[in-house]
Design a protein around this motif. Structure first.
Motif, mmCIF file in Angstrom:
data_model
loop_
_atom_site.group_PDB
_atom_site.id
_atom_site.type_symbol
_atom_site.label_atom_id
_atom_site.label_comp_id
_atom_site.label_asym_id
_atom_site.label_seq_id
_atom_site.Cartn_x
_atom_site.Cartn_y
_atom_site.Cartn_z
ATOM 1 N N GLY A 181 0.775 -1.213 -0.061
ATOM 2 C CA GLY A 181 -0.173 0.008 -0.303
ATOM 3 C C GLY A 181 0.776 1.198 0.021
ATOM 4 N N ALA A 182 0.157 2.488 0.135
ATOM 5 C CA ALA A 182 0.776 3.658 0.276
ATOM 6 C C ALA A 182 1.903 3.823 1.141
ATOM 7 C CB ALA A 182 -0.239 4.866 -0.010
ATOM 8 N N PHE A 183 2.950 4.429 0.978
ATOM 9 C CA PHE A 183 3.913 5.212 2.028
ATOM 10 C C PHE A 183 4.188 6.573 1.553
ATOM 11 C CE2 PHE A 183 7.776 5.488 4.300
ATOM 12 C CZ PHE A 183 7.463 5.189 5.386
ATOM 13 N N ALA A 184 4.285 7.285 2.496
ATOM 14 C CA ALA A 184 4.908 8.792 2.498
ATOM 15 C C ALA A 184 5.835 8.902 3.616
ATOM 16 C CB ALA A 184 3.760 10.009 2.531
ATOM 17 N N LYS A 185 6.760 9.656 2.976
ATOM 18 C CA LYS A 185 7.881 10.022 3.958
ATOM 19 C C LYS A 185 7.479 10.950 5.114
ATOM 20 C CE LYS A 185 11.760 9.809 1.160
ATOM 21 N NZ LYS A 185 13.158 10.505 0.700
ATOM 22 N N GLU A 186 8.142 10.986 6.440
ATOM 23 C CA GLU A 186 7.702 11.842 7.330
ATOM 24 C C GLU A 186 7.286 13.126 6.755
ATOM 25 O OE1 GLU A 186 10.527 11.757 10.437
ATOM 26 O OE2 GLU A 186 9.858 9.732 11.043
ATOM 27 N N ALA A 240 6.322 13.538 1.396
ATOM 28 C CA ALA A 240 6.639 13.056 0.079
ATOM 29 C C ALA A 240 6.298 11.618 -0.111
ATOM 30 C CB ALA A 240 8.169 13.258 -0.184
ATOM 31 N N ALA A 241 5.208 11.425 -1.180
ATOM 32 C CA ALA A 241 4.947 9.955 -1.565
ATOM 33 C C ALA A 241 6.132 9.380 -2.219
ATOM 34 C CB ALA A 241 3.909 9.986 -2.737
ATOM 35 N N VAL A 242 6.366 8.057 -1.480
ATOM 36 C CA VAL A 242 7.145 6.903 -2.347
ATOM 37 C C VAL A 242 6.551 5.683 -2.633
ATOM 38 C CG1 VAL A 242 9.082 5.679 -1.318
ATOM 39 C CG2 VAL A 242 8.884 7.879 -0.157
ATOM 40 N N VAL A 243 5.352 5.235 -2.133
ATOM 41 C CA VAL A 243 4.767 4.183 -2.926
ATOM 42 C C VAL A 243 3.438 4.773 -2.751
ATOM 43 C CG1 VAL A 243 4.063 1.979 -2.338
ATOM 44 C CG2 VAL A 243 6.477 2.502 -1.804
ATOM 45 N N ASP A 244 2.790 4.340 -3.960
ATOM 46 C CA ASP A 244 1.450 4.529 -4.360
ATOM 47 C C ASP A 244 0.339 3.396 -3.704
ATOM 48 O OD1 ASP A 244 1.222 2.332 -6.120
ATOM 49 O OD2 ASP A 244 1.195 3.917 -7.605
ATOM 50 N N ALA A 245 -1.048 3.645 -3.556
ATOM 51 C CA ALA A 245 -1.810 2.922 -2.932
ATOM 52 C C ALA A 245 -1.621 1.512 -3.590
ATOM 53 C CB ALA A 245 -3.273 3.236 -3.089
ATOM 54 N N ALA A 246 -1.317 1.185 -4.658
ATOM 55 C CA ALA A 246 -1.208 0.080 -5.362
ATOM 56 C C ALA A 246 0.154 -0.684 -5.030
ATOM 57 C CB ALA A 246 -1.476 -0.042 -6.976
ATOM 58 N N GLY A 247 0.927 -0.190 -4.474
ATOM 59 C CA GLY A 247 2.283 -0.627 -3.916
ATOM 60 C C GLY A 247 3.301 -0.370 -4.827
ATOM 61 N N ALA A 248 3.173 0.442 -5.905
ATOM 62 C CA ALA A 248 4.093 0.713 -6.686
ATOM 63 C C ALA A 248 5.048 1.999 -6.258
ATOM 64 C CB ALA A 248 3.531 0.917 -7.969
ATOM 65 N N ARG A 249 6.152 1.746 -6.619
ATOM 66 C CA ARG A 249 7.105 3.043 -6.324
ATOM 67 C C ARG A 249 6.891 4.183 -6.821
ATOM 68 N NH1 ARG A 249 13.435 2.088 -6.289
ATOM 69 N NH2 ARG A 249 14.184 3.907 -5.240
ATOM 70 N N VAL A 250 6.729 5.204 -6.650
ATOM 71 C CA VAL A 250 6.588 6.640 -7.049
ATOM 72 C C VAL A 250 7.792 7.073 -7.450
ATOM 73 C CG1 VAL A 250 5.628 9.010 -6.719
ATOM 74 C CG2 VAL A 250 4.510 6.959 -5.799
ATOM 75 N N ARG A 251 8.053 7.510 -8.716
ATOM 76 C CA ARG A 251 9.253 8.145 -9.177
ATOM 77 C C ARG A 251 9.103 9.530 -9.343
ATOM 78 N NH1 ARG A 251 13.195 4.200 -9.436
ATOM 79 N NH2 ARG A 251 12.200 2.298 -10.042
ATOM 80 N N ALA A 252 10.012 10.165 -8.860
ATOM 81 C CA ALA A 252 10.301 11.710 -9.050
ATOM 82 C C ALA A 252 10.203 12.095 -10.352
ATOM 83 C CB ALA A 252 11.304 12.315 -8.220
ATOM 84 N N ALA A 253 9.615 13.285 -10.934
ATOM 85 C CA ALA A 253 9.658 13.823 -12.331
ATOM 86 C C ALA A 253 10.920 14.241 -12.565
ATOM 87 C CB ALA A 253 8.622 14.873 -12.531
ATOM 88 N N PRO A 254 11.770 13.944 -13.876
ATOM 89 C CA PRO A 254 13.080 14.573 -14.143
ATOM 90 C C PRO A 254 13.116 15.832 -14.352
ATOM 91 C CG PRO A 254 11.927 13.002 -15.832
ATOM 92 C CD PRO A 254 11.001 13.134 -14.892
#
Length: 143
Positions: A121-126, A129-143
Motif C-alpha cells: 500500500g501507500a507510503f509517504a515519508k515523514e 513526500a510520496a514514495v509508494v502509491d496505493a497499489a504498492g508501486a514506487r512513485v518516481r520523481a519527475a526528471p
C-alpha cells in the motif's frame, strides 16, 4: 528471511527506511547501532557487502568528523574504521541487509531495491513526500 536495519531512531531517513521495510510486511531485526555498535569485522563485512569505499560510510553531519581531521585524504581505511569504532555516530545510516543485498539507504527509498517483498500500500515519508502509491508501486520523481 531476515532483514536487518542498522538504525538510529533520531534520524528521519532511518525512520522512513524502517517504515518502508515494515510496509512490505516484514518486521526487521532493528540494531540501534549507537547502543550496540558493530565490531570491526562486522563493520568491514557490511562495507564490503555494500561495495562502497570506507570513506563513503563515514558520516560528517552532527559528528566529530571535522574535529578528528577525517577529511585528510591520506588517512588509510584502517584509521577511518578506528574512528568509526571509537565514535559510532560516524557510521552513516541506515544500513539495511536483506537476502538481496546490503545498501546504505540514503535516500530512504533506495531500500526498495533490496526488499524481497512488495509494498503493501501507500507510503509517504515523514515530510509528506510520496514514495509508494496505493497499489504498492514506487512513485518516481519527475526528471
Amino acid at each position: 528471511m531476515t532483514v536487518t536495519i542498522y538504525h538510529n531512531p533520531a534520524c528521519g531517513t532511518s525512520r522512513n527506511t524502517l517504515g518502508l521495510i515494515r510496509n512490505s510486511g516484514t518486521e526487521p531485526v532493528v540494531v540501534e547501532y549507537l547502543k550496540t555498535p558493530p565490531d570491526r569485522a562486522l563493520l568491514q563485512a557490511l562495507i564490503a557487502r555494500m561495495g562502497l569505499p570506507v570513506r563513503a560510510v563515514l558520516r560528517r553531519k552532527g559528528t566529530p568528523h571535522d574535529a578528528l581531521g577525517l577529511d585528510d585524504p591520506s588517512l588509510p581505511d584502517d584509521q577511518l574504521l578506528d574512528a568509526m569504532l571509537a565514535h559510532p555516530i560516524l557510521i552513516e545510516r541506515p544500513i539495511v541487509v536483506t537476502p538481496l543485498g546490503a545498501k546504505l539507504c540514503r535516500p530512504s527509498e533506495t531500500v526498495l531495491d533490496i526488499l524481497p517483498d512488495a509494498q503493501h500500500g501507500a507510503f509517504a515519508k515523514e515530510d509528506g513526500a510520496a514514495v509508494v502509491d496505493a497499489a504498492g508501486a514506487r512513485v518516481r520523481a519527475a526528471p
